[in-house]
Design an enzyme around this catalytic site. Structure first.
Site, PDB file in Angstrom:
ATOM      1  N   GLN A 204       3.997  -8.747  -2.222  1.00  0.00           N
ATOM      2  CA  GLN A 204       3.536  -9.499  -3.387  1.00  0.00           C
ATOM      3  C   GLN A 204       2.111  -9.058  -3.724  1.00  0.00           C
ATOM      4  O   GLN A 204       1.385  -8.511  -2.889  1.00  0.00           O
ATOM      5  CB  GLN A 204       3.619 -11.004  -3.049  1.00  0.00           C
TER       6      GLN A 204
ATOM      7  N   ALA B 274      -0.869  -9.985  -3.989  1.00  0.00           N
ATOM      8  CA  ALA B 274      -2.112 -10.307  -3.283  1.00  0.00           C
ATOM      9  C   ALA B 274      -2.139  -9.755  -1.861  1.00  0.00           C
ATOM     10  O   ALA B 274      -3.157  -9.862  -1.178  1.00  0.00           O
ATOM     11  CB  ALA B 274      -2.298 -11.823  -3.233  1.00  0.00           C
ATOM     12  N   LYS B 275      -1.023  -9.178  -1.413  1.00  0.00           N
ATOM     13  CA  LYS B 275      -0.946  -8.722  -0.024  1.00  0.00           C
ATOM     14  C   LYS B 275      -1.734  -7.432   0.192  1.00  0.00           C
ATOM     15  O   LYS B 275      -2.260  -6.837  -0.732  1.00  0.00           O
ATOM     16  CB  LYS B 275       0.523  -8.516   0.369  1.00  0.00           C
ATOM     17  N   LEU B 276      -1.782  -6.986   1.457  1.00  0.00           N
ATOM     18  CA  LEU B 276      -2.473  -5.742   1.776  1.00  0.00           C
ATOM     19  C   LEU B 276      -1.792  -4.565   1.083  1.00  0.00           C
ATOM     20  O   LEU B 276      -2.446  -3.757   0.416  1.00  0.00           O
ATOM     21  CB  LEU B 276      -2.488  -5.509   3.288  1.00  0.00           C
TER      22      LEU B 276
END
Length: 593
Positions: A404, A406-408
């Site tokens: 998603q 916002a993930k790394l």
């Protein structure tokens, strides 16, 4: 790998990719935009046959010969050899052609000598041709764009340059663009044939000229004038090139080109045999539970402090989530709490590696073995995190990851299901394919779902995965900055990795003491007025009214959920931004005493 090893590998791979374009279209796909005025076009394989460009490079070299430590009359033939052997084949060197929106080359600039233990880039070969510029400060904008590209793409620690101390015009340009004078390096002159070389010597008394070393220390005056966001990815040219290829060519016989490679390389990275790309981590977890024949009447133990998707995946298969407490030091599933909740209905444990910090998997595995329970890891935010030297996602029967936005690692939306068990992989693949029987066209003989990832998403994911290690180093550096900036600040506990863990610090988070002079929610509101975007951590999810079985909130999960918060942790943050956040927190706490 050490931070320096990761840095060196990243420089080598990114520079090689940028210089590998075999056509001008491929080169422009790799170009760095200079606002709306032009581009930094990487000098690439395609330029080896560009005789006009090579002639211009030789001309500009001769016009600016006094700025180089090695001085000679450049020829087109010699410049062509330099382009091949002195640039394209040098792993830690890159040159960008500065071009306007019409494609006219206005000069060049680049980086050199980037392999070093200090992880510093040397700005090199800054030359402006005698051409009309789109705007007076175009080269300043180009310099800023080049540095920002490097900073947001590679875990570089800083930038410096060396310029002849008699070159007042160049020094003035660099000072206007954030470089400050650092030291003078004495140079002695040597001449052989038609080549003059100035080399460094120890004593100023032996010097014929001086190099002025300048370090990049940009102004921090504007930090905090715009919102410093909680999250945000690093997107390089590689993601754009892969996605373009998938969009243009990834159909019919190549419909799964990037999907297949992404799955294979992801499995290898985690340390398992099989991976299956999905539309989300939630979908991956649901497929895992279905593959383990977990359904109505069964119970699955999940942490009370997590995102709701962990427990929702249990609910989606008809089973009941049972909420266990978390540890105060790791915010992850507490094994002792798990054991107290096991009943004859319990079929699995779903640990979550919260905010990129690994759970104590040895204890969870011991309980699962003792009670013959399955393990499904929710590793959504923890790609690359390790527990006792083993990567998260490789401990359980299944694990799910998230990409998603916002993930790394990001693909916009998307996930990955991994397992080491061939039989479970085959079962999961059939469920993932809507229960299709591959031996008979369009024949469905089992329950299934449609949680697939697209080839274009996989292209972006593959590029992100190939950069995973440097992105992790950038995240860990952000945590180190926070630790430095908040050292000895009362009332605050950072979510530091525990012994045996290697966190990726997807989110740097803090917990406030109960006796702090301000509540967590008040601190969030005050920081917002200072243009610092934060968010509360997930509350204890047992409190939600959506569960069929009502359960009391777990005490530590309840405490963490009410007193902890995520700080700005976007991978492209600067140290100045982090220090601004730290000073803002300290000011607010001090004023509230």
């Amino acid at each position: 790998m050490s931070g320096v090893d990761v840095y060196t590998k990243s420089v080598k791979e990114i520079f090689s990719f940028m210089k590998s374009a075999e056509s001008i279209q491929d080169a422009y796909l790799r170009a760095i935009k200079v606002e709306n005025l032009g581009y930094l076009l990487p000098a690439s394989v395609c330029h080896k046959e560009d005789n006009e460009l090579i002639s211009n490079l030789a001309l500009w070299r001769n016009q600016n010969v006094g700025g180089y430590p090695t001085q000679f009359v450049a020829t087109a033939e010699g410049t062509g050899i330099w382009l091949e052997k002195g640039l394209l084949q040098v792993e830690d060197r890159i040159l960008f052609l500065v071009v306007d929106n019409q494609g006219k080359v206005l000069g060049h600039m680049g980086f050199n000598s980037c392999f070093n233990n200090e992880m510093l880039f040397e700005v090199d070969n800054v030359v402006r041709a005698e051409n009309h510029l789109p705007t007076k400060n175009f080269f300043s904008l180009a310099m800023n764009a080049m540095i920002e590209w490097a900073r947001k793409t590679i875990n570089v620690s800083g930038f410096f340059l060396r310029v002849m101390d008699e070159n007042d015009r160049a020094i003035s340009f660099y000072e206007r663009n954030g470089f400050v004078k650092q030291e003078k390096i004495p140079l002695a002159k040597e001449q052989e044939g038609g080549v003059v070389t100035y080399h460094a010597v120890e004593s100023s008394e032996l010097a014929d000229k001086f190099f002025l070393k300048m370090a990049y220390e940009p102004s921090v005056a504007d930090v905090g004038k715009t919102m410093i966001l909680t999250a945000g990815p690093s997107i390089s040219a590689k993601e754009g090139v892969y996605a373009y290829d998938a969009a243009m060519n990834g159909w019919n016989s190549q419909w799964s080109k990037y999907l297949t490679k992404f799955e294979q390389e992801f499995a290898e990275y985690v340390g398992v045999k099989y991976a299956l790309a999905t539309s989300s981590c939630t979908g991956a977890l649901q497929i895992a539970l279905m593959s383990l024949d977990i359904g109505e009447g069964d119970e699955v133990i999940v942490p009370d402090q997590t995102w709701v998707a962990t427990a929702n995946a249990v609910r989606y298969v008809g089973a009941t989530p049972i909420f266990a407490d978390v540890e105060l030091d790791s915010w992850n599933l507490d094994a002792s709490s798990v054991e107290k909740l096991i009943t004859p209905k319990t079929k699995a444990i779903m640990p979550v590696h919260m905010y990129g910090h690994p759970a104590r998997m040895d204890k969870i595995q011991a309980i699962a073995k003792k009670y013959n329970l399955k393990i499904v890891e929710d590793a959504a935010p923890a790609i690359g995190a390790e527990w006792q030297g083993k990567r998260c996602g490789s401990f359980g029967d299944f694990a799910g990851f998230s990409f998603q936005g916002a993930k790394l690692l990001v693909t916009g939306e998307g996930g990955m299901l991994v397992t080491d068990n061939e039989e479970l992989y085959k079962k999961a693949t059939k469920i993932w394919d809507q229960g299709r029987n591959p031996s008979r066209t369009f024949w469905i003989d089992e329950k299934g779902v449609k949680f697939k990832m697209s080839n274009v998403q996989a292209a972006i994911g593959l590029a992100q995965l190939e950069r995973a290690d440097e992105l992790i180093e950038m995240k860990r550096r952000i945590f180190d900055w926070y630790q430095e900036g908040l050292a000895n600040v009362p009332y605050i506990h950072l979510n530091k990795e525990v012994e045996g863990a290697r966190s990726i610090y997807w989110m740097t988070s803090l917990r406030l003491d109960k006796d702090a002079p301000i509540s967590r929610d008040q601190l969030i509101q005050e920081l917002k007025t200072k243009n610092v975007d934060t968010r509360p951590v997930f509350p204890s999810i047992s409190q939600y009214p959506i569960w069929d079985k009502k359960q009391n909130e777990q005490p530590t999960a309840f405490l963490v959920g009410n007193t902890a918060m995520n700080l700005p942790s976007g991978v492209c943050l600067t140290k100045a931004e982090v220090m601004y956040v730290c000073s803002s927190i300290k000011q607010i706490l001090e004023l509230c005493k």
